[in-house]
Design an enzyme around this catalytic site. Structure first.
Site, PDB file in Angstrom:
ATOM      1  N   ASP A 223      -2.720   5.868  -2.909  1.00  0.00           N
ATOM      2  CA  ASP A 223      -4.386   6.790  -3.840  1.00  0.00           C
ATOM      3  C   ASP A 223      -3.333   7.089  -5.727  1.00  0.00           C
ATOM      4  O   ASP A 223      -2.333   6.656  -5.921  1.00  0.00           O
ATOM      5  CB  ASP A 223      -3.597   8.201  -3.553  1.00  0.00           C
ATOM      6  CG  ASP A 223      -4.477   9.547  -4.480  1.00  0.00           C
ATOM      7  OD1 ASP A 223      -5.069   9.247  -5.354  1.00  0.00           O
ATOM      8  OD2 ASP A 223      -4.865  10.250  -3.302  1.00  0.00           O
TER       9      ASP A 223
ATOM     10  N   CYS B 276      -1.888   9.816  -6.472  1.00  0.00           N
ATOM     11  CA  CYS B 276      -0.118  10.244  -6.421  1.00  0.00           C
ATOM     12  C   CYS B 276       1.193   9.768  -6.916  1.00  0.00           C
ATOM     13  O   CYS B 276       1.247   8.624  -7.088  1.00  0.00           O
ATOM     14  CB  CYS B 276      -0.078   9.539  -4.553  1.00  0.00           C
ATOM     15  SG  CYS B 276       1.771   9.351  -4.207  1.00  0.00           S
TER      16      CYS B 276
ATOM     17  N   CYS C  36       2.926   7.020  -5.128  1.00  0.00           N
ATOM     18  CA  CYS C  36       2.324   5.546  -5.589  1.00  0.00           C
ATOM     19  C   CYS C  36       2.444   4.992  -6.684  1.00  0.00           C
ATOM     20  O   CYS C  36       2.834   4.166  -6.630  1.00  0.00           O
ATOM     21  CB  CYS C  36       1.121   5.674  -4.923  1.00  0.00           C
ATOM     22  SG  CYS C  36       0.217   6.290  -3.701  1.00  0.00           S
TER      23      CYS C  36
ATOM     24  N   ARG D 152      -6.516  11.022  -0.988  1.00  0.00           N
ATOM     25  CA  ARG D 152      -5.851  11.526   0.079  1.00  0.00           C
ATOM     26  C   ARG D 152      -7.456  12.544   0.840  1.00  0.00           C
ATOM     27  O   ARG D 152      -7.198  13.608   1.781  1.00  0.00           O
ATOM     28  CB  ARG D 152      -4.544  12.444  -0.564  1.00  0.00           C
ATOM     29  CG  ARG D 152      -4.267  11.976  -0.486  1.00  0.00           C
ATOM     30  CD  ARG D 152      -2.590  12.087  -1.022  1.00  0.00           C
ATOM     31  NE  ARG D 152      -2.954  12.429  -2.097  1.00  0.00           N
ATOM     32  CZ  ARG D 152      -2.043  12.472  -4.071  1.00  0.00           C
ATOM     33  NH1 ARG D 152      -0.850  13.049  -2.959  1.00  0.00           N
ATOM     34  NH2 ARG D 152      -2.428  13.024  -4.882  1.00  0.00           N
TER      35      ARG D 152
END
Length: 243
Positions: free
Chosen positions: A123, A126, A129, A153
């Protein structure tokens, strides 16, 4: 007392014989689980008598022959030195097969001297991430090829859903992902592919992803959360030696 013991023994034998020959009522199980939003894709007998393994779009559950009772959890086999998680094994097999169908749409960062391949549900909003992405060279140098699938998400309600749709609509998805993770992506002139992002998101939901990054190994095993390159390599090496 002898009569009672004989009666109990006879009853136990009868129940064992019944459970051994009973067959699952597929229609009943399907109906009962569909009533609570679970749609079976396959129903087969589990190793436990009277309990059936039911594969649904939300994972594996276990149901009685008549579908009136079900269990959501893990089934273990306890016949060896250590218990074996049969549910985890089944989910890994299913995950591996599902990922194979998505390979053409993955965004791939290949290792020059590839030893392992992992698939990461990611994502762009994120933080972990982005941390994983910023260490991509470390993964690649360790011989780990990283393949991305989209997992905004919040699904279509995610604030970055359009951005991720544009990444998968870009001609150069690798560059688009890199730019998005670094805050320099311009999506204004790209025709988005929300269909691909939703397909990948729904796959993640079906596989049990509930956060990002979610790392899936080649055997289908899932590791939730960020793993630094050295730790991931150690895990992959350990699994390779065990096999």
């Amino acid at each position: 007392m002898h009569f009672i013991r004989r009666t109990v023994l006879a009853t136990a034998v009868a129940l064992t014989a019944f459970s051994a020959v009973a067959k699952p009522d597929v229609a009943a199980i399907t109906k009962q689980l569909s009533n609570i939003g679970l749609t079976p894709s396959s129903i087969t007998a589990s190793p436990m008598a009277g309990v059936n393994e039911v594969v649904t779009e939300r994972g594996v559950v276990y149901a009685s022959d008549d579908g009136q009772y079900f269990l959501a959890g893990h089934l273990y086999q306890n016949t060896g030195a250590e218990p074996v998680n049969l549910t985890e094994q089944k989910m890994a097999q299913l995950n591996k097969a599902k990922l194979a169908k998505m390979e053409k749409d993955m965004i791939v960062y290949p290792a020059k001297n590839e030893k392992y391949v992992v698939t990461v549900f990611t994502d762009t909003s994120c933080g972990y991430c982005r941390k994983l992405h910023n260490e991509m060279q470390g993964y690649n140098d360790a011989g780990i090829t990283v393949r991305y699938l989209a997992f905004p998400r919040g699904g279509e309600r995610s604030s970055n859903f359009n951005q991720m749709s544009a990444i998968w609509g870009a001609k150069d998805r690798v560059k688009a992902m890199h730019d998005a993770k670094n805050g320099t992506f311009d999506e204004s002139k790209i025709t988005p592919r929300p269909d691909l992002v939703m397909e990948q998101y729904q796959l993640g939901v079906a596989m049990g992803v509930n956060g990002t990054p979610a790392i899936v190994l080649e055997d289908g095993m899932m590791i939730p959360g960020y793993q630094p390159p050295a730790a991931l390599l150690q895990l992959l090496d350990s699994k390779a030696k065990a096999n």
